[in-house]
Enzyme design. Structure first.
Site, PDB file in Angstrom:
ATOM      1  N   HIS A  55      -3.619   0.795   3.194  1.00 47.69           N
ATOM      2  CA  HIS A  55      -2.372   1.502   2.917  1.00 47.69           C
ATOM      3  C   HIS A  55      -1.287   0.525   2.480  1.00 47.69           C
ATOM      4  CE1 HIS A  55      -4.294   4.825   5.160  1.00 47.69           C
ATOM      5  NE2 HIS A  55      -3.470   5.601   4.482  1.00 47.69           N
TER       6      HIS A  55
ATOM      7  N   LYS B  28       3.617   1.148   5.836  1.00 46.30           N
ATOM      8  CA  LYS B  28       3.013   2.022   6.847  1.00 46.30           C
ATOM      9  C   LYS B  28       3.049   1.340   8.209  1.00 46.30           C
ATOM     10  CE  LYS B  28      -1.065   4.870   7.812  1.00 46.30           C
ATOM     11  NZ  LYS B  28      -0.251   6.085   8.036  1.00 46.30           N
TER      12      LYS B  28
END
Length: 253
Positions: free
Chosen positions: A142, A146
């Site tokens: 990600h 995040k």
């Protein structure tokens, strides 16, 4: 026209959802947002759901665990359906979701992508077929903003695989801290953070002389926003209860 309140409207997913609803004619309109962060938006933004003074029919939540649970409790108190896409929820938070679903319609998924939920169905099939003959590893990637790791989707994949296995499994998140050979009853989970990766989940089933890899890659947040909107359409006609993407997929087959 259903009136929506977006909890976490200042975040990446909140903004993607606002754009998706504006662009798609699906019978929904955003009337307000909730976020503690300042933001310039086309709708009024409030610090909490309790302060919203415009009428709305449903909440879509992409916020933080605490903000999500606070809004969930408010929805329960006023009888308002809620779609929850927030990740990083604790066991206690999940219990709150189950409790609220007794009184109101709640749609909860750690990943709103239809593709990811098809991936889950595939890995369950492979896990049942191979059992302990395969070493199973999950790699998730990600963007660098995040916060939670592993991702909620990685946990979804791991839990669904574990439930499909013939014997109890455990999760290994820090193999570098353990100096021993790989346990055949473990599922490895690895997190990578960097750049602007929207989301990538790869599940590897490694056998003696062959391997099966099932991978899903999201190229933008739009896919999750579209999935959340699909969930809202689905939830609008449902009675009190807890619903997931697996329910949505099954009902549309």
């Amino acid at each position: 026209m259903k009136r929506l309140l977006i909890n976490g409207i200042a975040g990446q997913m909140g903004q993607a959802l606002l754009r998706a609803i504006t662009e798609q004619n699906q019978g929904f309109t955003v009337v307000a947002g909730v976020d503690i962060r300042p933001i310039s938006a086309s709708v009024p933004v409030y610090a909490s759901a309790q302060r919203v003074d415009v009428p709305y029919d449903m909440v879509i939540d992409f916020s933080t665990p605490k903000a999500c649970v606070d809004t969930l409790r408010h929805c329960e108190s006023i009888g308002c359906p809620i779609v929850i896409g927030t990740t990083g929820l604790s066991k206690d938070d999940l219990l709150e979701i189950h409790k609220a679903s007794i009184q109101i319609p709640v749609f909860h998924s750690s990943n709103m992508s239809l593709g990811v939920n098809l991936q889950i169905a595939l890995v369950k099939t492979v896990a049942r077929a191979l059992g302990l003959d395969a070493d199973i590893e999950i790699i998730e990637k990600h963007h660098n903003q995040k916060v939670d790791a592993p991702s909620g989707t990685a946990w979804m994949l791991a839990n669904e695989i574990a439930q499909s296995m013939p014997e109890p499994m455990h999760f290994e998140l820090a193999r570098c801290e353990n100096a021993h050979k790989r346990d055949p009853h473990e599922i490895g989970i690895h997190s990578i953070r960097g750049g602007t990766i929207a989301g990538e989940h790869e599940v590897m089933f490694m056998c003696r002389d062959e391997a099966i890899t099932i991978k899903h890659e999201a190229f933008s947040k739009r896919v999750f926003a579209t999935g959340a909107l699909r969930a809202a359409i689905y939830l609008a006609e449902k009675p009190a209860g807890l619903y997931t993407m697996q329910d949505l997929v099954s009902d549309t087959e």
